[in-house]
Write an enzyme that holds these catalytic residues in place. Structure first.
Site, mmCIF file in Angstrom:
data_model
loop_
_atom_site.group_PDB
_atom_site.id
_atom_site.type_symbol
_atom_site.label_atom_id
_atom_site.label_comp_id
_atom_site.label_asym_id
_atom_site.label_seq_id
_atom_site.Cartn_x
_atom_site.Cartn_y
_atom_site.Cartn_z
ATOM 1 N N THR A 209 -14.695 0.782 -4.407
ATOM 2 C CA THR A 209 -13.901 0.551 -3.184
ATOM 3 C C THR A 209 -14.752 0.651 -1.919
ATOM 4 O OG1 THR A 209 -11.992 1.475 -4.329
ATOM 5 C CG2 THR A 209 -11.827 1.291 -1.945
ATOM 6 N N ARG B 84 -11.743 -5.719 -11.806
ATOM 7 C CA ARG B 84 -12.152 -4.512 -11.072
ATOM 8 C C ARG B 84 -13.668 -4.307 -11.172
ATOM 9 N NH1 ARG B 84 -8.907 -1.449 -7.529
ATOM 10 N NH2 ARG B 84 -9.837 0.465 -8.326
ATOM 11 N N HIS C 278 -9.041 -7.008 -2.603
ATOM 12 C CA HIS C 278 -8.233 -6.010 -3.307
ATOM 13 C C HIS C 278 -7.970 -6.540 -4.700
ATOM 14 C CE1 HIS C 278 -4.906 -3.231 -4.175
ATOM 15 N NE2 HIS C 278 -4.341 -4.290 -4.729
ATOM 16 N N TYR D 48 0.827 -1.215 0.000
ATOM 17 C CA TYR D 48 0.000 0.000 0.000
ATOM 18 C C TYR D 48 0.861 1.264 0.000
ATOM 19 C CZ TYR D 48 -4.375 -2.592 0.899
ATOM 20 O OH TYR D 48 -5.485 -3.407 0.794
ATOM 21 N N GLU E 298 2.331 -5.181 -8.557
ATOM 22 C CA GLU E 298 1.764 -6.003 -7.481
ATOM 23 C C GLU E 298 1.948 -7.510 -7.707
ATOM 24 O OE1 GLU E 298 -2.289 -4.676 -7.041
ATOM 25 O OE2 GLU E 298 -1.678 -2.787 -6.135
ATOM 26 N N ASN F 172 -13.622 -4.114 3.075
ATOM 27 C CA ASN F 172 -14.230 -4.303 1.753
ATOM 28 C C ASN F 172 -13.792 -5.610 1.100
ATOM 29 O OD1 ASN F 172 -11.654 -3.578 1.128
ATOM 30 N ND2 ASN F 172 -12.185 -1.827 -0.156
ATOM 31 N N ARG G 181 -18.130 -6.658 -3.709
ATOM 32 C CA ARG G 181 -18.291 -5.806 -2.518
ATOM 33 C C ARG G 181 -19.764 -5.432 -2.318
ATOM 34 N NH1 ARG G 181 -13.095 -2.317 -4.287
ATOM 35 N NH2 ARG G 181 -11.483 -3.394 -3.103
HETATM 36 P P1 CMP Z 1 -8.069 -1.736 -1.495
HETATM 37 O O1 CMP Z 1 -8.694 -2.027 -2.804
HETATM 38 O O2 CMP Z 1 -7.373 -2.842 -0.776
HETATM 39 O O3 CMP Z 1 -6.998 -0.549 -1.712
HETATM 40 C C1 CMP Z 1 -6.787 0.495 -0.793
HETATM 41 C C2 CMP Z 1 -7.624 0.347 0.430
HETATM 42 O O4 CMP Z 1 -7.665 1.502 1.242
HETATM 43 C C3 CMP Z 1 -9.049 0.143 0.013
HETATM 44 O O5 CMP Z 1 -9.191 -1.157 -0.524
HETATM 45 C C4 CMP Z 1 -9.777 0.414 1.324
HETATM 46 O O6 CMP Z 1 -9.767 -0.729 2.167
HETATM 47 C C5 CMP Z 1 -8.903 1.509 1.947
HETATM 48 N N1 CMP Z 1 -9.461 2.860 1.809
HETATM 49 C C6 CMP Z 1 -9.481 3.616 0.706
HETATM 50 N N2 CMP Z 1 -10.040 4.812 0.973
HETATM 51 C C7 CMP Z 1 -10.369 4.817 2.295
HETATM 52 C C8 CMP Z 1 -10.984 5.757 3.180
HETATM 53 N N3 CMP Z 1 -11.367 6.979 2.767
HETATM 54 N N4 CMP Z 1 -11.153 5.410 4.463
HETATM 55 C C9 CMP Z 1 -10.761 4.190 4.893
HETATM 56 N N5 CMP Z 1 -10.175 3.253 4.129
HETATM 57 C C10 CMP Z 1 -9.984 3.562 2.829
#
Ligand code: CMP
Length: 161
Positions: free
Chosen positions: A93, A87, A127, A51, A138, A124, A104
């Protein structure tokens, strides 16, 4: 080449809720190919690599706690324009905004507002690499060449002809 590889993680919340099989089935159902898979319990250092683009964001602490709270199921999935397709199947997300029919949208419901107020990561479930550039970073971060397999599925007869 339009055959692409993308990284998919069933995150600790997805593993702990025991919905991994149902999620993996969705990818198999559309004919995508699993070419690598393993269970990994990542630490804080690895979270910062995966990340990297989020480290400075206010939600990073909650995100790191969430991704390190248990094992993840990591996969590389291959198929025709697989990055965008996966995706689409995963959905937006924020579970509150993800459409019904997406992973999701069908398996989660919480909002950014709720997670941010509580100081926790948005649970969620999954990823998936955002685009070609992210997939190229990745996939090799999670899998070495020997862990990624080339083989034929029954779908190949229809895809390759
Ligand atoms: P993911 O697809 O794993 O990639 C980045 C992650 O950051 C995303 O899923 C969420 O779990 C988290 N995320 C992104 N935006 C936010 C936010 N505004 N608040 C909390 N978690 C976030």
């Amino acid at each position: 080449m339009m055959i692409e590889r993308t990284l998919v993680l069933i995150k600790p919340d997805g593993v702990q809720r025991a919905v991994a099989g149902r999620i993996i089935s969705r990818f198999e159902d559309v004919g995508l190919k699993l070419v690598a898979m393993k269970m990994v319990w990542v630490d804080e250092d690895f979270s910062k690599k995966h990340y990297a683009e989020h480290i400075e964001k206010p939600f990073y602490k909650g995100l790191e706690s969430m991704i390190t709270m248990g094992p993840v199921i990591a996969m590389t999935i291959e198929g025709v324009e697989a990055i965008a397709l996966v995706r689409k199947m995963v959905g937006a997300t924020e579970p509150k905004s993800s459409a019904p029919g997406t992973i999701r949208g069908d398996f989660a419901h919480v909002s950014y507002g709720y997670a941010d107020e509580k100081g926790i990561g948005v649970k969620n479930l999954i990823h998936a690499s955002a685009d070609k550039k992210d997939a190229e970073i990745e996939v090799p971060l999670w899998f070495n060449d020997k862990e990624i397999h080339s083989y034929k599925t029954v779908h190949d007869a229809h895809i390759l002809e």
